[in-house]
Design an enzyme around this catalytic site. Structure first.
Site, PDB file in Angstrom:
ATOM      1  N   LYS A  13     -71.830 -26.196  49.019  1.00 35.31           N
ATOM      2  CA  LYS A  13     -70.796 -27.200  48.736  1.00 35.31           C
ATOM      3  C   LYS A  13     -70.318 -27.105  47.281  1.00 35.31           C
ATOM      4  O   LYS A  13     -69.130 -27.070  47.020  1.00 35.31           O
ATOM      5  CB  LYS A  13     -71.329 -28.627  49.004  1.00 35.31           C
ATOM      6  CG  LYS A  13     -71.799 -28.844  50.433  1.00 35.31           C
ATOM      7  CD  LYS A  13     -72.291 -30.250  50.675  1.00 35.31           C
ATOM      8  CE  LYS A  13     -73.519 -30.632  49.870  1.00 35.31           C
ATOM      9  NZ  LYS A  13     -74.732 -29.849  50.181  1.00 35.31           N
ATOM     10  N   ARG A  88     -73.236 -39.409  52.268  1.00 36.51           N
ATOM     11  CA  ARG A  88     -74.459 -38.846  52.829  1.00 36.51           C
ATOM     12  C   ARG A  88     -75.092 -39.772  53.866  1.00 36.51           C
ATOM     13  O   ARG A  88     -76.120 -39.415  54.442  1.00 36.51           O
ATOM     14  CB  ARG A  88     -75.467 -38.614  51.707  1.00 36.51           C
ATOM     15  CG  ARG A  88     -75.536 -37.169  51.191  1.00 36.51           C
ATOM     16  CD  ARG A  88     -76.525 -37.160  50.040  1.00 36.51           C
ATOM     17  NE  ARG A  88     -77.166 -35.921  49.777  1.00 36.51           N
ATOM     18  CZ  ARG A  88     -76.807 -35.072  48.813  1.00 36.51           C
ATOM     19  NH1 ARG A  88     -75.746 -35.290  48.086  1.00 36.51           N
ATOM     20  NH2 ARG A  88     -77.529 -33.988  48.601  1.00 36.51           N
ATOM     21  N   ARG A 127     -81.657 -20.755  43.380  1.00 35.29           N
ATOM     22  CA  ARG A 127     -80.541 -21.365  42.631  1.00 35.29           C
ATOM     23  C   ARG A 127     -80.951 -21.618  41.182  1.00 35.29           C
ATOM     24  O   ARG A 127     -82.039 -22.110  40.908  1.00 35.29           O
ATOM     25  CB  ARG A 127     -80.135 -22.681  43.291  1.00 35.29           C
ATOM     26  CG  ARG A 127     -79.134 -23.477  42.459  1.00 35.29           C
ATOM     27  CD  ARG A 127     -78.388 -24.494  43.260  1.00 35.29           C
ATOM     28  NE  ARG A 127     -79.220 -25.582  43.742  1.00 35.29           N
ATOM     29  CZ  ARG A 127     -78.765 -26.568  44.519  1.00 35.29           C
ATOM     30  NH1 ARG A 127     -77.510 -26.578  44.905  1.00 35.29           N
ATOM     31  NH2 ARG A 127     -79.574 -27.524  44.915  1.00 35.29           N
ATOM     32  N   ARG A 160     -83.536 -26.493  39.038  1.00 35.49           N
ATOM     33  CA  ARG A 160     -83.593 -27.942  39.263  1.00 35.49           C
ATOM     34  C   ARG A 160     -84.979 -28.333  39.744  1.00 35.49           C
ATOM     35  O   ARG A 160     -85.583 -27.631  40.561  1.00 35.49           O
ATOM     36  CB  ARG A 160     -82.552 -28.336  40.324  1.00 35.49           C
ATOM     37  CG  ARG A 160     -81.182 -28.554  39.757  1.00 35.49           C
ATOM     38  CD  ARG A 160     -80.124 -28.726  40.811  1.00 35.49           C
ATOM     39  NE  ARG A 160     -80.455 -29.647  41.889  1.00 35.49           N
ATOM     40  CZ  ARG A 160     -79.591 -30.001  42.837  1.00 35.49           C
ATOM     41  NH1 ARG A 160     -78.368 -29.522  42.833  1.00 35.49           N
ATOM     42  NH2 ARG A 160     -79.944 -30.829  43.803  1.00 35.49           N
ATOM     43  N   ARG A 171     -85.826 -32.812  51.601  1.00 35.64           N
ATOM     44  CA  ARG A 171     -84.367 -32.982  51.539  1.00 35.64           C
ATOM     45  C   ARG A 171     -83.709 -32.560  52.855  1.00 35.64           C
ATOM     46  O   ARG A 171     -82.740 -33.168  53.305  1.00 35.64           O
ATOM     47  CB  ARG A 171     -83.807 -32.186  50.357  1.00 35.64           C
ATOM     48  CG  ARG A 171     -84.202 -32.819  49.021  1.00 35.64           C
ATOM     49  CD  ARG A 171     -84.023 -31.861  47.860  1.00 35.64           C
ATOM     50  NE  ARG A 171     -82.658 -31.510  47.611  1.00 35.64           N
ATOM     51  CZ  ARG A 171     -82.270 -30.412  46.972  1.00 35.64           C
ATOM     52  NH1 ARG A 171     -83.170 -29.548  46.528  1.00 35.64           N
ATOM     53  NH2 ARG A 171     -80.999 -30.161  46.786  1.00 35.64           N
TER      54      ARG A 171
HETATM   55  P1  ADP Z   1     -74.996 -27.148  47.631  1.00 33.27           P
HETATM   56  O1  ADP Z   1     -74.039 -27.656  46.594  1.00 33.27           O
HETATM   57  O2  ADP Z   1     -74.472 -27.265  49.025  1.00 33.27           O
HETATM   58  O3  ADP Z   1     -76.389 -27.714  47.510  1.00 33.27           O
HETATM   59  P2  ADP Z   1     -74.741 -24.629  46.157  1.00 33.27           P
HETATM   60  O4  ADP Z   1     -73.267 -24.419  46.130  1.00 33.27           O
HETATM   61  O5  ADP Z   1     -75.379 -25.095  44.903  1.00 33.27           O
HETATM   62  O6  ADP Z   1     -75.158 -25.588  47.398  1.00 33.27           O
HETATM   63  O7  ADP Z   1     -75.409 -23.274  46.634  1.00 33.27           O
HETATM   64  C1  ADP Z   1     -76.830 -23.132  46.689  1.00 33.27           C
HETATM   65  C2  ADP Z   1     -77.225 -21.760  46.158  1.00 33.27           C
HETATM   66  O8  ADP Z   1     -76.770 -20.768  47.079  1.00 33.27           O
HETATM   67  C3  ADP Z   1     -76.605 -21.408  44.807  1.00 33.27           C
HETATM   68  O9  ADP Z   1     -77.563 -20.698  44.059  1.00 33.27           O
HETATM   69  C4  ADP Z   1     -75.402 -20.540  45.158  1.00 33.27           C
HETATM   70  O10 ADP Z   1     -75.158 -19.561  44.150  1.00 33.27           O
HETATM   71  C5  ADP Z   1     -75.862 -19.866  46.441  1.00 33.27           C
HETATM   72  N1  ADP Z   1     -74.774 -19.685  47.411  1.00 33.27           N
HETATM   73  C6  ADP Z   1     -73.713 -20.496  47.647  1.00 33.27           C
HETATM   74  N2  ADP Z   1     -72.946 -20.007  48.642  1.00 33.27           N
HETATM   75  C7  ADP Z   1     -73.546 -18.859  49.064  1.00 33.27           C
HETATM   76  C8  ADP Z   1     -73.244 -17.886  50.065  1.00 33.27           C
HETATM   77  N3  ADP Z   1     -72.170 -18.004  50.848  1.00 33.27           N
HETATM   78  N4  ADP Z   1     -74.100 -16.844  50.217  1.00 33.27           N
HETATM   79  C9  ADP Z   1     -75.218 -16.725  49.440  1.00 33.27           C
HETATM   80  N5  ADP Z   1     -75.554 -17.615  48.468  1.00 33.27           N
HETATM   81  C10 ADP Z   1     -74.733 -18.666  48.278  1.00 33.27           C
HETATM   82  P1  AMP Z   2     -77.163 -32.710  45.273  1.00 32.17           P
HETATM   83  O1  AMP Z   2     -76.878 -32.240  43.878  1.00 32.17           O
HETATM   84  O2  AMP Z   2     -75.936 -33.050  46.038  1.00 32.17           O
HETATM   85  O3  AMP Z   2     -78.078 -31.760  46.019  1.00 32.17           O
HETATM   86  O4  AMP Z   2     -77.966 -34.085  45.122  1.00 32.17           O
HETATM   87  C1  AMP Z   2     -79.209 -34.127  44.460  1.00 32.17           C
HETATM   88  C2  AMP Z   2     -79.901 -35.455  44.753  1.00 32.17           C
HETATM   89  O5  AMP Z   2     -79.104 -36.544  44.249  1.00 32.17           O
HETATM   90  C3  AMP Z   2     -80.097 -35.783  46.237  1.00 32.17           C
HETATM   91  O6  AMP Z   2     -81.271 -35.183  46.782  1.00 32.17           O
HETATM   92  C4  AMP Z   2     -80.195 -37.315  46.192  1.00 32.17           C
HETATM   93  O7  AMP Z   2     -81.452 -37.748  45.720  1.00 32.17           O
HETATM   94  C5  AMP Z   2     -79.169 -37.674  45.120  1.00 32.17           C
HETATM   95  N1  AMP Z   2     -77.820 -37.853  45.716  1.00 32.17           N
HETATM   96  C6  AMP Z   2     -76.713 -37.092  45.528  1.00 32.17           C
HETATM   97  N2  AMP Z   2     -75.671 -37.559  46.231  1.00 32.17           N
HETATM   98  C7  AMP Z   2     -76.134 -38.649  46.889  1.00 32.17           C
HETATM   99  C8  AMP Z   2     -75.542 -39.559  47.808  1.00 32.17           C
HETATM  100  N3  AMP Z   2     -74.263 -39.439  48.196  1.00 32.17           N
HETATM  101  N4  AMP Z   2     -76.323 -40.564  48.296  1.00 32.17           N
HETATM  102  C9  AMP Z   2     -77.603 -40.712  47.915  1.00 32.17           C
HETATM  103  N5  AMP Z   2     -78.230 -39.879  47.079  1.00 32.17           N
HETATM  104  C10 AMP Z   2     -77.499 -38.846  46.561  1.00 32.17           C
END
Ligand code: ADP
Ligand code: AMP
Length: 215
Positions: A13, A88, A127, A160, A171
């Site tokens: 995302k 969410r 990541r 993270r 999660r």
């Molecule tokens: P989200 O925001 O949904 O938690 P991220 O965009 O942070 O996910 O992506 C999670 C990890 O996967 C990051 O390290 C990113 O670089 C990697 N990633 C994102 N999209 C892809 C993809 N299509 N293929 C492989 N790795 C990806």
């Molecule tokens: P994310 O960066 O989207 O993976 O979010 C990291 C953490 O932030 C999640 O595991 C939750 O603990 C909190 N968080 C982010 N967005 C929300 C949301 N919309 N509602 C509740 N908790 C959230």
């Protein structure tokens, strides 16, 4: 363009939101990023949120809804926005609906990224985020500079706290229980588009853009 990016942790995302932001010149609204900023600032809200985030749980709806409501009222959101990580829960989705009615706005599309669990775990454990510019990367799929630093600014890459395997499993469970039902919620409203998120970043990007062309 007013878009929600839906999908489990690690679905891509944030990665795709950053690309869409460049293409459409609209802000990415990541509740995760906003909450991490509050944690770093050690605000009362950040201190409260940290407990939930460290455990891989969700921050209470009232807190998250409040920060999104405020953010959507800012001027840069008038021409559109990309919601990343919000809503969410069903109550968050209902509140968003009301906020958008109040602002006389409507969603264009909800893109749901489909990625299988093994790939999610691999993505999350690899990541890394730049401590200076905040951009994300992946040790294998979107690699850092040769010296291991951020390839955009040379900053230090950090993992993270919630990207450790134990927290990741929690999660995923929370996602299935509380967030996955939003797919039906938005499908019933005719807004849901599912996109295969298993391909390379650029292929997923093209699929999202193709889906948005129909909006
Ligand atoms: P989200 O925001 O949904 O938690 P991220 O965009 O942070 O996910 O992506 C999670 C990890 O996967 C990051 O390290 C990113 O670089 C990697 N990633 C994102 N999209 C892809 C993809 N299509 N293929 C492989 N790795 C990806
Ligand atoms: P994310 O960066 O989207 O993976 O979010 C990291 C953490 O932030 C999640 O595991 C939750 O603990 C909190 N968080 C982010 N967005 C929300 C949301 N919309 N509602 C509740 N908790 C959230």
């Amino acid at each position: 363009m007013k878009i929600i990016l839906l999908g489990p942790p690690g679905a891509g995302k944030g990665t795709q939101a950053a690309l869409l932001m460049g293409k459409y010149s609209i802000p990415q609204i990541s509740t995760g990023d906003m909450l991490r900023a509050a944690v770093q600032a050690q605000s009362p809200m950040g201190i409260e949120a940290k407990k939930h985030m460290d455990a891989g749980g969700l921050v209470p709806d009232s807190v998250v809804i409040g920060i999104v409501r405020e953010r959507l009222q800012e001027d840069d959101c008038r021409g559109g926005f990309i919601l990343d990580g919000f809503p969410r829960t069903l109550p968050q989705a209902d509140s968003l609906k009301q906020v958008l009615v109040d602002l006389d706005q409507e969603l264009d599309s909800v893109i749901s990224l489909q990625v299988d669990t093994d790939a999610l775990v691999e993505r999350l454990t690899g990541r890394r985020t730049c401590a200076d510019c905040g951009k994300g990367c992946h040790l294998r799929f979107d690699p850092p500079a040769q010296d291991g630093s951020c390839r955009y600014c040379g900053g230090e890459l950090v993992q993270r706290d919630d990207d450790r395997e134990v927290t990741i499993r929690n999660r995923m469970k929370v996602y299935q229980e509380q967030t996955a039902p939003l797919e039906d919620y938005y499908r019933e409203q005719g807004l849901l588009v599912t996109v295969d998120g298993m391909s390379d970043i650029s292929v997923v990007q093209q699929a999202i853009q193709a889906a948005l062309q129909d909006c």
